[in-house]
Scaffold this motif. Sequence first.
Motif, PDB file in Angstrom:
ATOM      1  N   PHE A  12      15.445  35.966  21.275  1.00  0.00           N
ATOM      2  CA  PHE A  12      15.778  35.199  22.474  1.00  0.00           C
ATOM      3  C   PHE A  12      17.285  35.249  22.704  1.00  0.00           C
ATOM      4  CE2 PHE A  12      12.037  31.929  22.413  1.00  0.00           C
ATOM      5  CZ  PHE A  12      11.135  32.976  22.323  1.00  0.00           C
ATOM      6  N   THR A  13      17.677  35.283  23.977  1.00  0.00           N
ATOM      7  CA  THR A  13      19.083  35.266  24.330  1.00  0.00           C
ATOM      8  C   THR A  13      19.302  34.274  25.472  1.00  0.00           C
ATOM      9  OG1 THR A  13      19.323  37.597  23.737  1.00  0.00           O
ATOM     10  CG2 THR A  13      21.056  36.623  25.102  1.00  0.00           C
ATOM     11  N   ILE A  14      20.235  33.366  25.269  1.00  0.00           N
ATOM     12  CA  ILE A  14      20.580  32.411  26.309  1.00  0.00           C
ATOM     13  C   ILE A  14      21.869  32.864  26.980  1.00  0.00           C
ATOM     14  CG2 ILE A  14      21.880  30.879  24.753  1.00  0.00           C
ATOM     15  CD1 ILE A  14      20.745  28.506  26.392  1.00  0.00           C
ATOM     16  N   SER A  15      21.928  32.692  28.295  1.00  0.00           N
ATOM     17  CA  SER A  15      23.136  33.030  29.030  1.00  0.00           C
ATOM     18  C   SER A  15      23.301  32.023  30.165  1.00  0.00           C
ATOM     19  CB  SER A  15      23.067  34.461  29.582  1.00  0.00           C
ATOM     20  OG  SER A  15      21.963  34.609  30.459  1.00  0.00           O
ATOM     21  N   ARG A  16      24.490  32.027  30.739  1.00  0.00           N
ATOM     22  CA  ARG A  16      24.797  30.989  31.722  1.00  0.00           C
ATOM     23  C   ARG A  16      25.638  31.577  32.846  1.00  0.00           C
ATOM     24  NH1 ARG A  16      27.775  25.360  29.859  1.00  0.00           N
ATOM     25  NH2 ARG A  16      28.612  24.791  31.880  1.00  0.00           N
ATOM     26  N   ASP A  17      25.328  31.186  34.067  1.00  0.00           N
ATOM     27  CA  ASP A  17      26.131  31.531  35.234  1.00  0.00           C
ATOM     28  C   ASP A  17      26.792  30.246  35.698  1.00  0.00           C
ATOM     29  OD1 ASP A  17      27.144  32.078  37.777  1.00  0.00           O
ATOM     30  OD2 ASP A  17      25.569  33.532  38.215  1.00  0.00           O
ATOM     31  N   ASN A  18      28.049  30.070  35.352  1.00  0.00           N
ATOM     32  CA  ASN A  18      28.731  28.811  35.655  1.00  0.00           C
ATOM     33  C   ASN A  18      28.866  28.585  37.159  1.00  0.00           C
ATOM     34  OD1 ASN A  18      29.106  28.078  32.950  1.00  0.00           O
ATOM     35  ND2 ASN A  18      30.975  29.305  32.804  1.00  0.00           N
ATOM     36  N   ALA A  19      29.041  29.654  37.905  1.00  0.00           N
ATOM     37  CA  ALA A  19      29.207  29.508  39.358  1.00  0.00           C
ATOM     38  C   ALA A  19      27.939  28.976  40.020  1.00  0.00           C
ATOM     39  CB  ALA A  19      29.589  30.850  39.967  1.00  0.00           C
ATOM     40  N   LYS A  20      26.797  29.264  39.406  1.00  0.00           N
ATOM     41  CA  LYS A  20      25.519  28.832  39.968  1.00  0.00           C
ATOM     42  C   LYS A  20      24.928  27.651  39.216  1.00  0.00           C
ATOM     43  CE  LYS A  20      24.227  33.437  41.657  1.00  0.00           C
ATOM     44  NZ  LYS A  20      23.194  34.519  41.591  1.00  0.00           N
ATOM     45  N   ASN A  21      25.641  27.159  38.206  1.00  0.00           N
ATOM     46  CA  ASN A  21      25.110  26.062  37.369  1.00  0.00           C
ATOM     47  C   ASN A  21      23.707  26.393  36.875  1.00  0.00           C
ATOM     48  OD1 ASN A  21      27.413  24.473  37.599  1.00  0.00           O
ATOM     49  ND2 ASN A  21      26.656  23.432  39.419  1.00  0.00           N
ATOM     50  N   THR A  22      23.546  27.613  36.440  1.00  0.00           N
ATOM     51  CA  THR A  22      22.223  28.105  36.042  1.00  0.00           C
ATOM     52  C   THR A  22      22.283  28.675  34.633  1.00  0.00           C
ATOM     53  OG1 THR A  22      21.616  28.605  38.332  1.00  0.00           O
ATOM     54  CG2 THR A  22      20.373  29.730  36.616  1.00  0.00           C
ATOM     55  N   VAL A  23      21.223  28.394  33.886  1.00  0.00           N
ATOM     56  CA  VAL A  23      21.087  28.940  32.540  1.00  0.00           C
ATOM     57  C   VAL A  23      19.813  29.777  32.492  1.00  0.00           C
ATOM     58  CG1 VAL A  23      19.831  26.942  31.615  1.00  0.00           C
ATOM     59  CG2 VAL A  23      21.167  28.387  30.074  1.00  0.00           C
ATOM     60  N   TYR A  24      19.879  30.847  31.723  1.00  0.00           N
ATOM     61  CA  TYR A  24      18.748  31.762  31.591  1.00  0.00           C
ATOM     62  C   TYR A  24      18.336  31.869  30.126  1.00  0.00           C
ATOM     63  CZ  TYR A  24      20.672  33.154  36.098  1.00  0.00           C
ATOM     64  OH  TYR A  24      21.161  33.143  37.378  1.00  0.00           O
ATOM     65  N   LEU A  25      17.069  32.132  29.909  1.00  0.00           N
ATOM     66  CA  LEU A  25      16.579  32.398  28.566  1.00  0.00           C
ATOM     67  C   LEU A  25      15.752  33.672  28.625  1.00  0.00           C
ATOM     68  CD1 LEU A  25      16.422  31.358  25.627  1.00  0.00           C
ATOM     69  CD2 LEU A  25      14.217  30.336  26.240  1.00  0.00           C
ATOM     70  N   GLN A  26      16.304  34.734  28.065  1.00  0.00           N
ATOM     71  CA  GLN A  26      15.582  35.992  27.957  1.00  0.00           C
ATOM     72  C   GLN A  26      14.809  35.989  26.655  1.00  0.00           C
ATOM     73  OE1 GLN A  26      15.345  38.633  30.184  1.00  0.00           O
ATOM     74  NE2 GLN A  26      13.797  39.394  28.752  1.00  0.00           N
ATOM     75  N   MET A  27      13.497  36.099  26.752  1.00  0.00           N
ATOM     76  CA  MET A  27      12.633  36.045  25.579  1.00  0.00           C
ATOM     77  C   MET A  27      11.949  37.392  25.409  1.00  0.00           C
ATOM     78  SD  MET A  27      10.983  32.239  26.035  1.00  0.00           S
ATOM     79  CE  MET A  27      10.086  32.664  27.528  1.00  0.00           C
ATOM     80  N   ASN A  28      12.240  38.047  24.302  1.00  0.00           N
ATOM     81  CA  ASN A  28      11.646  39.348  23.989  1.00  0.00           C
ATOM     82  C   ASN A  28      10.789  39.250  22.742  1.00  0.00           C
ATOM     83  OD1 ASN A  28      13.138  40.471  26.149  1.00  0.00           O
ATOM     84  ND2 ASN A  28      14.873  40.927  24.799  1.00  0.00           N
ATOM     85  N   SER A  29       9.958  40.243  22.536  1.00  0.00           N
ATOM     86  CA  SER A  29       9.095  40.297  21.345  1.00  0.00           C
ATOM     87  C   SER A  29       8.357  38.983  21.138  1.00  0.00           C
ATOM     88  CB  SER A  29       9.936  40.640  20.100  1.00  0.00           C
ATOM     89  OG  SER A  29      10.612  41.856  20.263  1.00  0.00           O
ATOM     90  N   LEU A  30       7.773  38.493  22.195  1.00  0.00           N
ATOM     91  CA  LEU A  30       7.115  37.192  22.144  1.00  0.00           C
ATOM     92  C   LEU A  30       5.902  37.213  21.225  1.00  0.00           C
ATOM     93  CD1 LEU A  30       7.548  36.228  25.871  1.00  0.00           C
ATOM     94  CD2 LEU A  30       8.237  34.810  23.934  1.00  0.00           C
ATOM     95  N   LYS A  31       5.707  36.078  20.560  1.00  0.00           N
ATOM     96  CA  LYS A  31       4.612  35.914  19.606  1.00  0.00           C
ATOM     97  C   LYS A  31       3.710  34.776  20.078  1.00  0.00           C
ATOM     98  CE  LYS A  31       7.848  37.002  15.831  1.00  0.00           C
ATOM     99  NZ  LYS A  31       8.428  36.504  14.562  1.00  0.00           N
ATOM    100  N   PRO A  32       2.470  34.753  19.641  1.00  0.00           N
ATOM    101  CA  PRO A  32       1.589  33.639  20.022  1.00  0.00           C
ATOM    102  C   PRO A  32       2.170  32.271  19.655  1.00  0.00           C
ATOM    103  CG  PRO A  32       0.298  35.422  19.113  1.00  0.00           C
ATOM    104  CD  PRO A  32       1.738  35.808  18.923  1.00  0.00           C
ATOM    105  N   GLU A  33       2.931  32.210  18.559  1.00  0.00           N
ATOM    106  CA  GLU A  33       3.515  30.927  18.159  1.00  0.00           C
ATOM    107  C   GLU A  33       4.656  30.479  19.062  1.00  0.00           C
ATOM    108  OE1 GLU A  33       2.963  33.607  16.216  1.00  0.00           O
ATOM    109  OE2 GLU A  33       4.604  33.895  14.756  1.00  0.00           O
ATOM    110  N   ASP A  34       5.061  31.326  19.998  1.00  0.00           N
ATOM    111  CA  ASP A  34       6.050  30.913  20.997  1.00  0.00           C
ATOM    112  C   ASP A  34       5.406  30.146  22.149  1.00  0.00           C
ATOM    113  OD1 ASP A  34       7.621  34.103  20.505  1.00  0.00           O
ATOM    114  OD2 ASP A  34       8.315  32.160  19.747  1.00  0.00           O
ATOM    115  N   THR A  35       4.095  30.078  22.160  1.00  0.00           N
ATOM    116  CA  THR A  35       3.384  29.362  23.213  1.00  0.00           C
ATOM    117  C   THR A  35       3.751  27.883  23.191  1.00  0.00           C
ATOM    118  OG1 THR A  35       1.523  30.895  23.210  1.00  0.00           O
ATOM    119  CG2 THR A  35       1.110  28.679  24.066  1.00  0.00           C
ATOM    120  N   ALA A  36       4.204  27.386  24.328  1.00  0.00           N
ATOM    121  CA  ALA A  36       4.648  25.994  24.418  1.00  0.00           C
ATOM    122  C   ALA A  36       5.069  25.708  25.856  1.00  0.00           C
ATOM    123  CB  ALA A  36       5.825  25.736  23.481  1.00  0.00           C
TER     124      ALA A  36
END
Length: 121
Positions: A67-91
């Motif tokens: 997982f990688t978190i990133s932020r665009d301060n100009a847009k007050n937005t945060v992103y979460l890129q989730m790769n190689s997802l597993k069933p235990e990531d279900t939530a």
Amino acid sequence: QVQLAESGGGLVQPGGSLRLSCAASGSIFFINSMGWYRQAPGKQRELVAAIISGGNTEYPDSVKGRFTISRDNAKNTVYLQMNSLKPEDTAVYYCNSAVQIGPRTPSYVYWGQGTQVTVSS
């Protein structure tokens, strides 16, 4: 008041990827931190990723390297890129932000409504 609007959840197969977004709006003077938590059925809410105003990030071992978190301060937005997802990531994934609404006010923590992520074949 501050509102957090999440998007990007859904159903994905194991090994797949998803990207979550969370946009903060309202009476924002300064955002100290933004992050993502998740809560699976029958479990406590847990931190998934966080990023502070200086750009430092934090991840638990369970998602490091995937997982990688990133932020665009100009847009007050945060992103979460989730790769190689597993069933235990279900939530349900919740956006979280510590926000100052004025120059001499403390930070208050706000939460989004949550977005479902399901990893299943």
